[in-house]
Design an enzyme around this catalytic site. Structure first.
Site, mmCIF file in Angstrom:
data_model
loop_
_atom_site.group_PDB
_atom_site.id
_atom_site.type_symbol
_atom_site.label_atom_id
_atom_site.label_comp_id
_atom_site.label_asym_id
_atom_site.label_seq_id
_atom_site.Cartn_x
_atom_site.Cartn_y
_atom_site.Cartn_z
ATOM 1 N N HIS A 264 -2.469 -1.190 0.899
ATOM 2 C CA HIS A 264 -2.823 -0.036 0.393
ATOM 3 C C HIS A 264 -1.726 0.318 -0.667
ATOM 4 C CE1 HIS A 264 -2.915 4.699 0.793
ATOM 5 N NE2 HIS A 264 -4.237 4.303 1.109
ATOM 6 N N ASP B 119 4.596 4.739 1.163
ATOM 7 C CA ASP B 119 3.370 3.977 1.656
ATOM 8 C C ASP B 119 3.788 2.712 2.516
ATOM 9 O OD1 ASP B 119 0.465 2.921 1.416
ATOM 10 O OD2 ASP B 119 0.354 4.511 0.086
#
Length: 558
Positions: free
Chosen positions: A157, A124
């Site tokens: 995120h 990520d």
């Protein structure tokens, strides 16, 4: 999976000046470099652990080179290095109850396993390692976008995703992850804004995670259809790991085919209904809660968020629980148990909205705990070559199946190992000049995780030096005819034949390479892009002995 010699559906946005190419296993490096240098490119680097190369060329040539390579018999797949964007929807109103955990039966599953002994790689934008609900379980990762050890979260995120999978539980603090005793390996794959990554970056991170002890990897991006990522996921599976990815938040049907390499997850709400923003189609394996999921946030905070970005790590957490309950589980067993224990939703049986159903942690962990992991069945193998008499570099194609799962397939010439392939479809390019002329046995061996070996033997005759081949191929340009006047899109067709075999056929227009193939090829020439007047179309055919033949025609563009 992507069939041999083909490429996946190509992305709209991609990295300028590079493509991804996987030659068949066993193709000599010199031959691979010769193939791509013929088209004005060179291999920049090989992705770690897998037979996929990042190939550089002048910007603007990416699609032309892809078209030239996709018909080459020694290329397994070729694709643009596509740009991938994060799958995240705006935050919902803060939701204080973690409804998703009882919905999937996590509390009962925790009576059996909590994720101990399992590391989950979070591919990520990085993870906030100091977060009080994550800090105690962090292990070192890597930043593949900047190629350094800085895996700090660049946009928040990754911290949210990590918390859904493995926020520390039973500590009277904040949120609870599905596998709350698992370790978290932060793998930053995105740019500085945390929004964009590339296929090559994802594949590199997967192989690194597999080599550094991760048993589960979560990717909250739409990558399940990408050949390079599938190959990297197969590499992780060969080491006993499992890869989970988001279906996406497009809310639309996607026709991408399903892949056995990656578990792809759609999103559901608290009523067990597909979220309106969740993508659907054949790619979906299972569904999981993805609306108002309570998790960790940067700054030591917490919040509730929606998207398949959170359905995916919830499923990854359940996979970690399964592997914690039974560390001997093989990836194919994880796949089948997760599917067979899911709560069937929508149309009875598998459907494009929910896959095999919404995940059920209670049943999955119970089935994982009870699964028999002893395996004495050998893989079943078949193999083919284009001809029983071979010369130069020849292709060998193989299939291998197993009751649990094939981890790798190897090709031997006699007793000498030629190459190993971990990603189906299994294919090789063998340089027959390494063997003396005469009878040779090619042996294809398939291995499973328990060490069982199945094999198939092919008998071939090597004939590289027995008869000198001095006959050049015959090549014909079928259309357009010499001396004709053309306009608009022009269909160009070429055919070639040889006394032994044509190895390649190349098409040039005004000296610029436009397409390559085997004994025949077709190409659509947009004559509007060039000047009016006389143009030369030429075709070159080559055989294994290096003999070439050229035919050229001249046409007038009106």
């Amino acid at each position: 999976m992507i069939p041999a010699g083909a490429h996946a559906e190509q992305p709209e946005k991609f990295a300028a000046g590079r493509i991804l190419v996987s030659p068949r296993a066993g193709l000599p490096a010199a031959e691979f470099n010769k193939i791509i240098k013929t088209h004005g490119a060179h291999a920049a680097r090989k992705l770690g652990g897998i037979n996929v190369y990042v190939v550089d060329m002048p910007p603007g040539r990416e699609k032309a080179l892809l078209q030239a390579l996709e018909r080459n018999p020694h290329v397994k797949f070729v694709e643009l290095d596509g740009e991938v964007t994060m799958q995240m929807t705006p935050s919902d109103t803060y939701y204080s109850t973690a409804w998703h955990l009882p919905k999937i039966g996590a509390p009962a599953a925790w009576d059996v396993a909590t994720g101990s002994g399992v590391t989950i790689a979070i591919l990520d934008g990085g993870v906030e390692a100091s977060h009080p609900d994550l800090a105690g379980h962090m292990v070192p990762g890597w930043n593949f976008f900047d190629n350094n050890s800085n895996t700090a979260d660049v946009n928040g995120h990754g911290t949210k995703v990590a918390g859904v999978a493995a926020a520390i539980g039973n500590n009277a603090v904040g949120a609870t992850g599905a596998a709350w005793n698992a370790k978290i390996m932060p793998m930053r794959i995105s740019d500085g804004a945390g929004n964009i990554t590339y296929y090559s970056t994802v594949a590199n991170a997967l192989t690194w995670a597999a080599d550094h002890g991760a048993r589960v990897a979560n990717i909250s991006y739409i990558v399940s259809h990408v050949a390079a990522v599938q190959t990297a996921a197969q590499y992780m599976r060969s080491k006993g790991g499992v890869v989970v990815a988001s279906a996406g938040n497009t809310g639309a049907y996607t026709a991408n085919a399903n892949t056995s390499a990656i578990i792809t997850v759609a999103g559901t709400d608290s009523s067990d209904v597909r979220a309106s923003w969740s993508a659907y189609g054949p790619i979906v394996d299972v569904a999981a809660p993805g609306v108002s999921i309570r998790t960790t946030a940067v700054g030591g905070a917490y919040g509730s968020y929606s998207g398949t970005s959170f359905s995916s790590p919830l499923t990854a957490g359940v996979v970690a629980l399964m592997l914690s309950a039974n560390p001997a589980l093989q990836p194919s067993q994880v796949d089948s148990i997760l599917a067979s224990t899911a709560d069937d939703k929508g149309t009875a049986g598998r459907d494009d909205y929910y896959g095999y159903g919404r995940i059920n942690a209670t049943r999955a962990i119970a089935a994982a705990k009870a699964a028999v992991t002893s395996d004495t069945s050998v893989p079943v193998v078949s193999a083919t070559v284009p001809s029983a008499t071979v010369k130069g570099i020849t292709t060998v194609s193989a299939t291998a199946t197993d009751n649990v799962g094939v981890t790798r397939v190897e090709l031997y010439a006699g007793s000498t190992l030629v190459a190993s392939d971990t990603a189906s479809p299994y294919s090789f390019s063998w340089d027959s000049t390494t063997r003396a002329d005469g009878a040779t046995s090619l042996v294809v061996k398939a291995y499973d995780a328990a060490g069982n070996v199945g094999s198939k033997t092919l008998s071939v005759t090597v004939a590289n030096n027995t008869i000198a081949d001095t006959t050049a191929p015959v090549v014909t340009i079928g259309n357009p005819k010499a001396g004709t006047t053309v306009a608009g899109n022009v269909g160009v067709t070429v055919s070639a034949s040889d006394n032994v075999a044509v190895t390649s056929t190349s098409l040039y227009i005004d000296g610029s390479l436009k397409a390559t193939g085997n004994s025949s090829l077709s190409y659509t020439w947009n004559s509007r892009k060039g000047p009016k007047g006389l143009h030369t179309i030429s075709a070159v055919a080559r055989d294994g002995a290096g003999n070439t033949k050229t035919q050229a025609v001249q046409v007038t563009v009106n």
